[in-house]
Design an enzyme around this catalytic site. Structure first.
Site, PDB file in Angstrom:
ATOM      1  N   SER A 166       0.840  -1.201   0.000  1.00 13.18           N
ATOM      2  CA  SER A 166       0.000   0.000   0.000  1.00 13.18           C
ATOM      3  C   SER A 166       0.877   1.255   0.000  1.00 13.18           C
ATOM      4  O   SER A 166       1.699   1.422  -0.894  1.00 13.18           O
ATOM      5  CB  SER A 166      -0.961  -0.035   1.196  1.00 13.18           C
ATOM      6  OG  SER A 166      -1.930   0.984   1.091  1.00 13.18           O
ATOM      7  N   ASP A 250      -8.536  -3.081  -7.197  1.00 17.01           N
ATOM      8  CA  ASP A 250      -8.016  -2.749  -5.869  1.00 17.01           C
ATOM      9  C   ASP A 250      -9.133  -2.176  -4.995  1.00 17.01           C
ATOM     10  O   ASP A 250      -9.716  -1.136  -5.301  1.00 17.01           O
ATOM     11  CB  ASP A 250      -6.879  -1.732  -6.017  1.00 17.01           C
ATOM     12  CG  ASP A 250      -6.156  -1.478  -4.713  1.00 17.01           C
ATOM     13  OD1 ASP A 250      -6.788  -0.970  -3.776  1.00 17.01           O
ATOM     14  OD2 ASP A 250      -4.954  -1.771  -4.636  1.00 17.01           O
ATOM     15  N   HIS A 317      -6.810  -5.524  -1.238  1.00 16.21           N
ATOM     16  CA  HIS A 317      -5.763  -4.495  -1.193  1.00 16.21           C
ATOM     17  C   HIS A 317      -4.623  -5.034  -0.343  1.00 16.21           C
ATOM     18  O   HIS A 317      -4.687  -5.063   0.876  1.00 16.21           O
ATOM     19  CB  HIS A 317      -6.317  -3.207  -0.584  1.00 16.21           C
ATOM     20  CG  HIS A 317      -5.330  -2.073  -0.546  1.00 16.21           C
ATOM     21  ND1 HIS A 317      -4.831  -1.475  -1.685  1.00 16.21           N
ATOM     22  CD2 HIS A 317      -4.739  -1.431   0.499  1.00 16.21           C
ATOM     23  CE1 HIS A 317      -4.006  -0.503  -1.348  1.00 16.21           C
ATOM     24  NE2 HIS A 317      -3.917  -0.467  -0.027  1.00 16.21           N
TER      25      HIS A 317
END
Length: 340
Positions: A166, A250, A317
């Site tokens: 991330s 995502d 994610h």
């Protein structure tokens, strides 16, 4: 006691290992501190045998703060301060120490750098407002941690990988060349990013929400000078082209870039964002449009023999640290584990 019990269940289920934290106390004198001025933290599990001179440095994610108000909120959380960070972390997935579940890196030196600066380790503002007491020093943290790891043996690295998830995945991209310059010249160096490819698209209202958001991150943290010049010379600093292994669907980006709450005041997207099986036909069409924009953004980078992609269609994610990484029940595609 209950928290410890749950923690151990996670360790046993994912074939993981608990790794102690290390406070980088000498970083404070260099001004390399978290948003609240506390020292940075990392967790190191030493390599062994054939992996003794191989290093995997993984950067934790945690989002960004794009103005004083949001950074003050981060300051009181673990993503802006090290004072309440866990004494131990579970290392699993690509950080795990079991050859069965992490055959490539199980015996490497594996490090997780905690995230506490709010700008993917790019900020560097000398002045500190006495009213807010906010420190925008992420770039200094990155350098201080790398210097410590070099002293702990990374200066002898034969293999070195900078990875992240991330916001940490974005860190691994933005600092890839910097990382390469720090490790020995003869080392094989790679950079990989999990869920760190954030595209610039208009949201469901037609607004350029994410473009404005990232530009505010850059301005607040004084990050422009620490972004790759090869990218910033082609556009606004907040629109830096990125490379990453990612899902084309995502979940964070669909929730926060395509359909942010500010553009959905009546919460018509709430159930859809929670579970895409609840999406209406028109919402599915918007999501498919996002996927197409994602794929086109990748194509726009251009072909390269030194670049690779793993793009799947999982609504998720971040995929490399969880139990799906070479897990017993992970789906398999072409005799390789597919980390959905």
């Amino acid at each position: 006691m209950l928290q410890i019990f749950v923690y151990m269940l996670i360790v046993l289920r994912t074939k993981a290992v608990l790794v102690d934290r290390t406070f980088l106390q000498n970083a404070v004198a260099k001004g390399a501190v978290c948003l609240d001025g506390t020292p940075p933290v990392y967790h190191l599990d030493r390599g062994s045998e054939a992996g003794i001179n191989s290093w995997l440095v993984h950067i934790e994610g945690g989002g960004w703060c794009n103005n004083i108000t949001t950074c003050l909120a981060h300051k009181n959380l673990k993503k802006g301060s090290s004072k309440d960070m866990a004494k131990q972390l579970v290392f699993s997935g690509i950080l795990g120490n079991e050859p069965k579940f992490n055959p490539d890196f199980y015996n490497w030196n594996r490090i997780k750098v905690r995230y506490c600066d709010g700008a993917s380790f790019t900020g560097d503002v000398e002045e500190v407002d006495p009213a807010t007491k906010l420190y925008f020093r992420g770039a200094r943290i990155f350098l201080a941690v790398m210097e410590e790891l070099l002293e702990k043996g990374m200066k002898n690295a034969e293999n070195a990988i900078l990875s992240g998830s991330s916001a940490g995945g974005l860190t691994s991209i933005l600092h890839c060349d910097n990382f390469r310059s720090l490790v020995p010249k003869g080392a094989k160096v790679k950079c990989t990013s999990d869920a760190g490819y954030f595209i610039n698209v208009k949201d469901i209202s037609g607004a350029s929400y994410i473009e404005d958001y990232y530009n505010n991150v850059v301005m607040t943290h004084g990050a422009a000078k620490n972004l790759p010049s090869s990218c910033t010379s082609k556009g606004k600093p907040g629109l830096t082209p990125l490379f990453v292994t990612n899902s084309a669907y995502d979940s964070w980006q669909i929730r926060n870039i395509l359909a942010p709450n500010i553009s959905d005041p009546n919460h018509t997207w709430l159930n859809c964002k929670r579970n895409i099986s609840n999406c209406s036909p028109s919402q599915f069409q918007k999501i498919q449009g996002f996927r197409l924009a994602f794929i086109n953004a990748l194509k726009g980078i251009g072909a390269s023999t030194s670049r690779g992609y793993y793009i799947n269609s999982c609504y998720t994610h971040g995929q490399t640290e969880g139990e799906t990484w070479f897990g017993t029940h992970s789906p398999v595609l072409n005799n390789k584990v597919n980390v959905c």
